[in-house]
Design an enzyme around this catalytic site. Structure first.
Site, PDB file in Angstrom:
ATOM      1  N   ASP A  31       0.846  -1.198   0.000  1.00  0.00           N
ATOM      2  CA  ASP A  31       0.000   0.000   0.000  1.00  0.00           C
ATOM      3  C   ASP A  31       0.879   1.244   0.000  1.00  0.00           C
ATOM      4  O   ASP A  31       2.095   1.135  -0.182  1.00  0.00           O
ATOM      5  CB  ASP A  31      -0.970  -0.030   1.191  1.00  0.00           C
ATOM      6  CG  ASP A  31      -2.431  -0.122   0.713  1.00  0.00           C
ATOM      7  OD1 ASP A  31      -2.695   0.314  -0.424  1.00  0.00           O
ATOM      8  OD2 ASP A  31      -3.271  -0.591   1.476  1.00  0.00           O
ATOM      9  N   ASN A  98     -10.795  -3.354 -17.856  1.00  0.00           N
ATOM     10  CA  ASN A  98     -11.851  -4.061 -17.131  1.00  0.00           C
ATOM     11  C   ASN A  98     -11.618  -5.560 -17.293  1.00  0.00           C
ATOM     12  O   ASN A  98     -11.543  -6.051 -18.412  1.00  0.00           O
ATOM     13  CB  ASN A  98     -13.229  -3.670 -17.691  1.00  0.00           C
ATOM     14  CG  ASN A  98     -14.321  -3.946 -16.695  1.00  0.00           C
ATOM     15  OD1 ASN A  98     -14.435  -5.070 -16.220  1.00  0.00           O
ATOM     16  ND2 ASN A  98     -15.113  -2.938 -16.366  1.00  0.00           N
ATOM     17  N   HIS A 131     -19.867   5.666 -11.597  1.00  0.00           N
ATOM     18  CA  HIS A 131     -19.040   4.983 -10.595  1.00  0.00           C
ATOM     19  C   HIS A 131     -19.221   5.642  -9.229  1.00  0.00           C
ATOM     20  O   HIS A 131     -19.715   6.768  -9.136  1.00  0.00           O
ATOM     21  CB  HIS A 131     -17.556   5.037 -10.979  1.00  0.00           C
ATOM     22  CG  HIS A 131     -17.195   4.074 -12.079  1.00  0.00           C
ATOM     23  ND1 HIS A 131     -17.333   4.394 -13.407  1.00  0.00           N
ATOM     24  CD2 HIS A 131     -16.737   2.788 -12.033  1.00  0.00           C
ATOM     25  CE1 HIS A 131     -16.952   3.353 -14.147  1.00  0.00           C
ATOM     26  NE2 HIS A 131     -16.600   2.372 -13.339  1.00  0.00           N
ATOM     27  N   LYS A 135     -13.833   7.278  -6.838  1.00  0.00           N
ATOM     28  CA  LYS A 135     -13.020   7.053  -8.046  1.00  0.00           C
ATOM     29  C   LYS A 135     -12.184   8.285  -8.380  1.00  0.00           C
ATOM     30  O   LYS A 135     -12.704   9.402  -8.411  1.00  0.00           O
ATOM     31  CB  LYS A 135     -13.936   6.661  -9.222  1.00  0.00           C
ATOM     32  CG  LYS A 135     -13.165   6.256 -10.458  1.00  0.00           C
ATOM     33  CD  LYS A 135     -14.018   5.459 -11.426  1.00  0.00           C
ATOM     34  CE  LYS A 135     -13.262   5.093 -12.691  1.00  0.00           C
ATOM     35  NZ  LYS A 135     -12.047   4.300 -12.447  1.00  0.00           N
TER      36      LYS A 135
HETATM   37  N1  LIG Z   1      -9.386  -3.076 -14.562  1.00  0.00           N
HETATM   38  C1  LIG Z   1     -10.442  -3.384 -13.793  1.00  0.00           C
HETATM   39  O1  LIG Z   1     -11.147  -4.391 -13.994  1.00  0.00           O
HETATM   40  C2  LIG Z   1     -10.755  -2.507 -12.640  1.00  0.00           C
HETATM   41  C3  LIG Z   1      -9.949  -1.443 -12.389  1.00  0.00           C
HETATM   42  N2  LIG Z   1     -10.141  -0.694 -11.268  1.00  0.00           N
HETATM   43  C4  LIG Z   1      -9.130   0.318 -11.029  1.00  0.00           C
HETATM   44  O2  LIG Z   1      -8.258  -0.171 -10.008  1.00  0.00           O
HETATM   45  C5  LIG Z   1      -7.741   0.907  -9.254  1.00  0.00           C
HETATM   46  C6  LIG Z   1      -7.974   0.643  -7.785  1.00  0.00           C
HETATM   47  O3  LIG Z   1      -9.353   0.650  -7.493  1.00  0.00           O
HETATM   48  P1  LIG Z   1      -9.882   0.465  -5.988  1.00  0.00           P
HETATM   49  O4  LIG Z   1      -9.309  -0.771  -5.380  1.00  0.00           O
HETATM   50  O5  LIG Z   1     -11.336   0.677  -6.055  1.00  0.00           O
HETATM   51  O6  LIG Z   1      -9.196   1.747  -5.305  1.00  0.00           O
HETATM   52  P2  LIG Z   1      -8.757   1.941  -3.777  1.00  0.00           P
HETATM   53  O7  LIG Z   1      -8.544   3.402  -3.580  1.00  0.00           O
HETATM   54  O8  LIG Z   1      -9.718   1.223  -2.878  1.00  0.00           O
HETATM   55  O9  LIG Z   1      -7.369   1.179  -3.688  1.00  0.00           O
HETATM   56  C7  LIG Z   1      -6.159   1.704  -4.163  1.00  0.00           C
HETATM   57  C8  LIG Z   1      -5.110   1.342  -3.171  1.00  0.00           C
HETATM   58  O10 LIG Z   1      -3.831   1.684  -3.676  1.00  0.00           O
HETATM   59  C9  LIG Z   1      -3.070   2.122  -2.577  1.00  0.00           C
HETATM   60  N3  LIG Z   1      -1.835   2.817  -2.921  1.00  0.00           N
HETATM   61  C10 LIG Z   1      -1.535   4.151  -2.832  1.00  0.00           C
HETATM   62  N4  LIG Z   1      -0.245   4.346  -3.181  1.00  0.00           N
HETATM   63  C11 LIG Z   1       0.261   3.126  -3.507  1.00  0.00           C
HETATM   64  C12 LIG Z   1       1.553   2.674  -3.924  1.00  0.00           C
HETATM   65  N5  LIG Z   1       2.581   3.517  -4.081  1.00  0.00           N
HETATM   66  N6  LIG Z   1       1.719   1.342  -4.173  1.00  0.00           N
HETATM   67  C13 LIG Z   1       0.699   0.487  -4.014  1.00  0.00           C
HETATM   68  N7  LIG Z   1      -0.536   0.866  -3.581  1.00  0.00           N
HETATM   69  C14 LIG Z   1      -0.740   2.162  -3.343  1.00  0.00           C
HETATM   70  C15 LIG Z   1      -4.052   2.975  -1.776  1.00  0.00           C
HETATM   71  O11 LIG Z   1      -3.580   3.162  -0.452  1.00  0.00           O
HETATM   72  P3  LIG Z   1      -4.066   4.453   0.388  1.00  0.00           P
HETATM   73  O12 LIG Z   1      -5.552   4.317   0.488  1.00  0.00           O
HETATM   74  O13 LIG Z   1      -3.354   4.277   1.678  1.00  0.00           O
HETATM   75  O14 LIG Z   1      -3.641   5.644  -0.406  1.00  0.00           O
HETATM   76  C16 LIG Z   1      -5.302   2.083  -1.837  1.00  0.00           C
HETATM   77  O15 LIG Z   1      -5.317   1.125  -0.797  1.00  0.00           O
HETATM   78  C17 LIG Z   1      -8.400   2.153  -9.822  1.00  0.00           C
HETATM   79  O16 LIG Z   1      -7.538   2.752 -10.756  1.00  0.00           O
HETATM   80  C18 LIG Z   1      -9.649   1.625 -10.523  1.00  0.00           C
HETATM   81  O17 LIG Z   1     -10.071   2.458 -11.577  1.00  0.00           O
HETATM   82  C19 LIG Z   1     -11.133  -0.964 -10.388  1.00  0.00           C
HETATM   83  C20 LIG Z   1     -11.991  -2.001 -10.597  1.00  0.00           C
HETATM   84  C21 LIG Z   1     -11.882  -2.852 -11.759  1.00  0.00           C
HETATM   85  O1  LIG Z   2     -12.702   2.580 -10.263  1.00  0.00           O
HETATM   86  C1  LIG Z   2     -13.509   1.623 -10.379  1.00  0.00           C
HETATM   87  O2  LIG Z   2     -14.219   1.236  -9.443  1.00  0.00           O
HETATM   88  C2  LIG Z   2     -13.562   0.930 -11.672  1.00  0.00           C
HETATM   89  N1  LIG Z   2     -12.670   1.235 -12.566  1.00  0.00           N
HETATM   90  C3  LIG Z   2     -12.490   0.638 -13.848  1.00  0.00           C
HETATM   91  C4  LIG Z   2     -12.600   1.696 -14.930  1.00  0.00           C
HETATM   92  O3  LIG Z   2     -12.102   2.812 -14.739  1.00  0.00           O
HETATM   93  O4  LIG Z   2     -13.137   1.390 -15.997  1.00  0.00           O
HETATM   94  C5  LIG Z   2     -13.339  -0.583 -14.055  1.00  0.00           C
HETATM   95  C6  LIG Z   2     -14.653  -0.610 -13.332  1.00  0.00           C
HETATM   96  O5  LIG Z   2     -15.600   0.095 -14.064  1.00  0.00           O
HETATM   97  C7  LIG Z   2     -14.566  -0.128 -11.902  1.00  0.00           C
END
Ligand SMILES: NC(=O)C1=CN([C@@H]2O[C@H](COP(=O)(O)OP(=O)(O)OC[C@H]3O[C@@H](n4cnc5c(N)ncnc54)[C@H](OP(=O)(O)O)[C@@H]3O)[C@@H](O)[C@H]2O)C=CC1
Ligand SMILES: O=C(O)C1=N[C@H](C(=O)O)C[C@H](O)C1
Length: 235
Positions: A31, A98, A131, A135
């Site tokens: 994290d 996604n 969303h 986000k």
């Molecule tokens: N491709 C797909 O299918 C999907 C993509 N996403 C994408 O995934 C990403 C994460 O989404 P989500 O889990 O909802 O977001 P969150 O904010 O819940 O999680 C992101 C995490 O990354 C952490 N973080 C911050 N800095 C770093 C670092 N240097 N190294 C590693 N981790 C770090 C944050 O910590 P802290 O909170 O302490 O800052 C937080 O815990 C987004 O970009 C979202 O758009 C989401 C769903 C589906």
């Molecule tokens: O941030 C999210 O939650 C999600 N991010 C991805 C995106 O930016 O398309 C995928 C999904 O829709 C959820």
């Protein structure tokens, strides 16, 4: 398989549950404040972090010969650099905006519809994504993928733009932020006489997480830059 989770937020935690159910070990959870970690103890890394650290996390994996599944959105200005590094290091890398099976089917539906609408100039296309309020990026990575596919498969559209646009050849994307919405994407073709809509609604994050774990299982032992179409054998 030993998995490193780069980002342990909403997605990282959902991926952990699914990976454990499928018999994997989570050997690293990284994290914000975790700086000096040993990525080499993982067979594969899954990055769902934040836009401005994603490329650094991916580079660290590729530099250490650890295959990497990238789910973070909003960092694509560095995608070509990630591809180049992967080739230079003979590594393995997938980015998908996604990972859910449903959205990957939806991507194919969108391409087919875009092709069909190419000769029907009376239809204007518009898109909406909804969303949760936490986000960081807009429009969503999925919306950008959908828009780029429309531009590739329909010669009437040349670009996309957030919010409204006056250019006929530009696809307007509206991004709405509503508490707790996991992800909804809508593509509309509108003429004076009717509207055609296709929509994908995620009910939770399980589909994204399962797809990412399946991609991680698939990539181990391979070399190259891949997409979810390679993993799912569709498209
Ligand atoms: N491709 C797909 O299918 C999907 C993509 N996403 C994408 O995934 C990403 C994460 O989404 P989500 O889990 O909802 O977001 P969150 O904010 O819940 O999680 C992101 C995490 O990354 C952490 N973080 C911050 N800095 C770093 C670092 N240097 N190294 C590693 N981790 C770090 C944050 O910590 P802290 O909170 O302490 O800052 C937080 O815990 C987004 O970009 C979202 O758009 C989401 C769903 C589906
Ligand atoms: O941030 C999210 O939650 C999600 N991010 C991805 C995106 O930016 O398309 C995928 C999904 O829709 C959820």
């Amino acid at each position: 398989m030993n998995i490193a989770l780069l980002g342990y937020g909403r997605m990282g935690q959902t991926i952990e549950q699914i990976a454990i159910k499928r018999g994997h070990n989570i050997v690293l959870k990284v994290d914000k404040d975790d700086k000096d970690y040993d990525i080499t103890k993982a067979d594969v890394a899954i990055d769902f972090s934040i836009p401005n650290v994603a490329f650094n996390n991916i580079s660290n994996c590729l530099n250490n010969n650890v295959p990497v599944i990238s789910g973070t959105t909003g960092w694509l200005e560095n995608y070509d650099n990630a591809v180049a590094l992967c080739k230079e290091k003979k590594g393995a890398f997938i980015y998908a905006s996604n990972y859910s099976l449903g959205v990957n089917i939806f991507f194919e539906l969108n391409k087919t519809l875009a092709k069909m609408m190419s000769t029907l100039k009376q239809y204007n296309v518009s898109m909406e994504e909804i969303h949760h309020t936490k986000k960081l990026d807009a429009p969503s990575g999925t919306a950008i993928s959908l828009a780029n596919d429309i531009i590739e498969f329909n010669t009437n559209f040349k670009a996309w733009e957030l919010d409204s646009t006056k250019e006929e050849a530009t696809i307007p994307i509206v991004a709405k932020r509503i508490e707790d919405v996991p992800g909804t994407h809508t593509v509309n073709y509108e003429s004076e006489v009717d509207t055609i809509t296709i929509e994908h609604i995620a009910h939770n994050r399980q589909g994204f997480a399962l797809g990412a774990v399946i991609a991680a299982e698939w990539i181990v032992g391979k070399t190259g830059v891949f997409t979810m179409n390679d993993v799912l054998n569709i498209g």
